[in-house]
Scaffold this motif. Structure first.
Motif, PDB file in Angstrom:
ATOM      1  N   LEU A   1      25.631  11.787  59.621  1.00 45.60           N
ATOM      2  CA  LEU A   1      24.730  12.455  60.553  1.00 45.60           C
ATOM      3  C   LEU A   1      23.291  12.001  60.400  1.00 45.60           C
ATOM      4  CD1 LEU A   1      26.139  16.088  60.456  1.00 45.60           C
ATOM      5  CD2 LEU A   1      26.485  14.344  62.215  1.00 45.60           C
ATOM      6  N   ASN A   2      22.845  11.858  59.149  1.00 45.34           N
ATOM      7  CA  ASN A   2      21.444  11.484  58.936  1.00 45.34           C
ATOM      8  C   ASN A   2      21.266  10.243  58.081  1.00 45.34           C
ATOM      9  OD1 ASN A   2      21.990  12.436  56.323  1.00 45.34           O
ATOM     10  ND2 ASN A   2      21.094  14.435  56.722  1.00 45.34           N
TER      11      ASN A   2
ATOM     12  N   ASP B   1      26.634  -5.042  55.932  1.00 45.13           N
ATOM     13  CA  ASP B   1      25.417  -5.538  55.274  1.00 45.13           C
ATOM     14  C   ASP B   1      24.976  -4.647  54.113  1.00 45.13           C
ATOM     15  OD1 ASP B   1      25.124  -7.739  56.919  1.00 45.13           O
ATOM     16  OD2 ASP B   1      23.952  -6.646  58.419  1.00 45.13           O
ATOM     17  N   PHE B   2      25.815  -3.680  53.719  1.00 45.72           N
ATOM     18  CA  PHE B   2      25.384  -2.712  52.717  1.00 45.72           C
ATOM     19  C   PHE B   2      24.932  -3.374  51.425  1.00 45.72           C
ATOM     20  CE2 PHE B   2      26.332  -0.234  48.901  1.00 45.72           C
ATOM     21  CZ  PHE B   2      25.481   0.836  49.096  1.00 45.72           C
ATOM     22  N   ALA B   3      25.724  -4.297  50.882  1.00 49.51           N
ATOM     23  CA  ALA B   3      25.402  -4.890  49.576  1.00 49.51           C
ATOM     24  C   ALA B   3      24.040  -5.579  49.609  1.00 49.51           C
ATOM     25  CB  ALA B   3      26.491  -5.872  49.166  1.00 49.51           C
ATOM     26  N   ARG B   4      23.797  -6.344  50.673  1.00 47.35           N
ATOM     27  CA  ARG B   4      22.492  -7.028  50.797  1.00 47.35           C
ATOM     28  C   ARG B   4      21.354  -6.025  50.901  1.00 47.35           C
ATOM     29  NH1 ARG B   4      19.457  -8.144  55.042  1.00 47.35           N
ATOM     30  NH2 ARG B   4      21.096  -7.547  56.529  1.00 47.35           N
ATOM     31  N   LEU B   5      21.534  -4.999  51.710  1.00 49.84           N
ATOM     32  CA  LEU B   5      20.486  -3.987  51.886  1.00 49.84           C
ATOM     33  C   LEU B   5      20.282  -3.178  50.612  1.00 49.84           C
ATOM     34  CD1 LEU B   5      21.484  -2.717  55.451  1.00 49.84           C
ATOM     35  CD2 LEU B   5      19.642  -4.314  54.868  1.00 49.84           C
ATOM     36  N   ASN B   6      21.375  -2.867  49.932  1.00 54.73           N
ATOM     37  CA  ASN B   6      21.284  -2.103  48.693  1.00 54.73           C
ATOM     38  C   ASN B   6      20.575  -2.901  47.609  1.00 54.73           C
ATOM     39  OD1 ASN B   6      21.908   0.313  47.204  1.00 54.73           O
ATOM     40  ND2 ASN B   6      23.490  -0.837  46.123  1.00 54.73           N
TER      41      ASN B   6
ATOM     42  N   ASP C   1      16.059   2.644  54.351  1.00 54.81           N
ATOM     43  CA  ASP C   1      15.944   2.983  55.776  1.00 54.81           C
ATOM     44  C   ASP C   1      16.982   2.226  56.608  1.00 54.81           C
ATOM     45  OD1 ASP C   1      13.888   4.667  55.183  1.00 54.81           O
ATOM     46  OD2 ASP C   1      12.295   3.321  55.853  1.00 54.81           O
ATOM     47  N   LYS C   2      17.190   0.951  56.275  1.00 56.43           N
ATOM     48  CA  LYS C   2      18.162   0.150  57.019  1.00 56.43           C
ATOM     49  C   LYS C   2      19.591   0.562  56.677  1.00 56.43           C
ATOM     50  CE  LYS C   2      15.151  -3.863  57.691  1.00 56.43           C
ATOM     51  NZ  LYS C   2      14.966  -5.317  57.462  1.00 56.43           N
TER      52      LYS C   2
END
Length: 391
Positions: A243-244, A174-179, A185-186
Motif C-alpha cells: 500500500l505504501n 531491480d530490488f537488489a540494485r536499489l537496495n 524511495d525507488k
C-alpha cells in the motif's frame, strides 16, 4: 470560535529500526456542557486518537495513557504509551456546545490485538538475487534464486494460515540494485507498482547471500573417496507493504549441511534429488522458519484493501472470498493525503473517513460494499483504502 494550533510534539520511544510509523488524520468530538473547554478538548482528542489507533492496528487501551487531560489552547501534554510517536493538533472548531478537533498522529502499529487473524493477506514473492553468483559454480545451481522462491511459495500456500501467496520468478526485479544503493524511495515505488500489477497487499524480496563451501571435508579420513564438504546457505528476507511501499520486517537466515553431490555433477535445484538431499532438507528447514516469521509479522496486520471503484454509496475493494471475507463484514475508509510539516518535510498519510461500509457481494478477489444508511461518499475515490477493524 475557531482556534488553529499547530504544535508537533516528539516523544522519545525505543523501537526496533524495522518498525515503521504511519501518519493518520482523524476528527474527534466532545461536548462542553457541564465541563470546561480544556476537559472537552482533551476528550475530543482522545476520541480522535482512538479512531486513529483502531485503523492503525494499535491497541485502543493505550488512549488514556497517551492523553492525560492536560490539554490547553497553547499546550498538549502527552505521556508515551508505546504506540504514538507524535501528535499534531491541526484544527479546532467550536459550534455551540460541540468542540471538534482534527489531529494528525504518527503511530507505530506495535501494540496489536489479533482481530485480523480471520483474514488471509495476499503476498507476492519475487525472484531472489544471488549476491555471489560465482558461488553457484559447483553444481551449477544458478537457478536456485528461482527454485528456492518457488518452493517457499508452495510451502506458504500449504502451511501458512494467514497468507495467500503468488510468485513472479521468471524475471528479476531491480530490488537488489536499489537496495545496494540504499534507494529506499525507488524501492517504495517498485513495491507499489508490483502490488498494483498483481493485486497483492505485501511484497517479499530476498537475496541469497552465501552458497560457499567450508574448507574441511566431512569424510577426509576416507582418502579413497571424494570429499563431502559442508556447504553454507544464507538468505536475507525483506517484507514490504504494497500500500505504501514501507519496509515492515526483515531478517537473515544461515545454516550449513553436507553437499553430497559429486563435484562435477550438475544439480537441478528444482528437482527431487536436490530437495531430498541433506543440503536441500536444510534449505527447506530455513524456509519453514521464514514461513513462521512471515505469519507472525502479518497475522495481526489490519486487513487493508484498495478501492477499485466508487459509485454513489457503493465501493468495490480488492479483497474477496479468497481472503476470508464474508457477507456483512464492515470496513472503514481511509483517504490518502499528502501534507508538509512545519519543518518543510513532505509526508504521506491517511485521513480517516467518517464513512463505514458493509459487504453485500463477494467474488474470489473483490468485494462490493455499501454505506448502510445510503449516504453518498464525499472525497473517497479510487486508490483510497478500505480497512477492517474491531472495536
Amino acid at each position: 470560535m475557531r482556534i488553529l494550533t499547530k504544535l508537533l510534539l516528539f516523544i522519545c520511544l525505543f523501537f526496533s529500526l524495522t518498525v515503521q510509523a504511519q501518519w493518520y488524520e482523524t476528527q474527534g468530538h466532545a461536548s462542553t456542557k457541564g465541563s470546561s473547554v480544556e476537559i472537552a478538548r482533551s476528550k475530543a482528542v482522545e476520541n480522535a486518537l482512538k479512531k486513529a489507533l483502531l485503523v492503525s492496528g494499535a491497541t485502543v487501551s493505550s488512549v488514556q495513557q497517551v492523553v492525560n487531560g492536560l490539554l490547553t489552547q497553547d499546550q498538549i501534554s502527552i505521556r508515551a504509551s508505546g504506540s504514538v510517536n507524535s501528535i499534531e493538533l491541526v484544527d479546532e472548531v467550536h459550534s455551540g456546545s460541540l468542540i471538534t478537533v482534527t489531529i494528525r498522529a504518527d503511530i507505530f502499529p506495535q501494540e496489536k490485538k489479533c482481530f485480523a487473524v480471520n483474514f488471509k493477506k495476499s503476498l507476492l514473492i519475487t525472484r531472489s538475487h544471488l549476491v555471489h553468483r560465482e558461488q553457484a559454480n559447483i553444481g551449477e545451481i544458478y537457478d536456485i534464486d528461482k527454485s528456492v522462491m518457488a518452493k517457499l511459495g508452495e510451502q506458504l500456500n500449504l502451511q501458512s494460515t494467514f497468507t495467500k501467496t503468488s510468485t513472479i520468478i521468471n524475471n528479476k526485479t531491480d530490488f537488489a540494485r536499489l537496495n545496494n544503493s540504499l534507494a529506499s524511495d525507488k524501492i517504495s515505488i517498485l513495491t507499489q507498482s508490483l502490488s498494483d500489477t498483481t493485486n497483492s497487499q505485501y511484497v517479499m524480496f530476498s537475496e541469497i547471500t552465501n552458497l560457499s563451501f567450508d574448507q574441511q571435508s566431512t569424510n577426509g579420513w576416507m582418502f579413497w573417496q571424494q570429499g563431502i564438504y559442508p556447504r553454507d546457505f544464507g538468505i536475507n528476507i525483506y517484507l514490504y507493504s504494497g500500500l505504501n511501499g514501507q519496509l515492515l520486517w526483515q531478517n537473515s537466515y544461515n545454516d550449513t549441511a553436507p553437499w553430497t553431490f559429486l563435484k562435477r555433477v550438475n544439480v537441478d535445484p528444482s528437482g527431487n534429488a536436490f530437495w531430498q538431499s541433506e543440503y536441500g532438507v536444510m534449505v527447506s528447514g530455513i524456509l519453514g522458519k521464514v514461513i513462521k516469521d512471515i505469519d507472525e509479522n502479518i497475522m495481526c496486520e489490519p486487513s487493508k484493501g484498495k478501492i477499485l471503484k466508487v459509485a454513489g454509496n457503493e465501493v468495490i475493494i480488492d479483497l474477496g472470498r479468497d481472503n476470508g471475507l464474508k457477507i456483512g463484514d464492515e470496513f472503514s475508509l481511509l483517504h490518502l493525503t499528502h501534507f508538509t510539516a512545519n519543518t518543510g518535510k513532505a509526508y504521506t498519510g491517511f485521513s480517516v473517513s467518517p464513512y463505514k461500509v458493509k459487504v453485500i457481494k463477494l467474488s474470489g478477489d473483490t468485494a462490493t460494499a455499501i454505506t448502510p444508511d445510503g449516504q453518498l461518499f464525499g472525497n473517497i475515490q479510487v486508490e483510497d483504502i478500505a480497512i477492517r477493524y474491531e472495536n
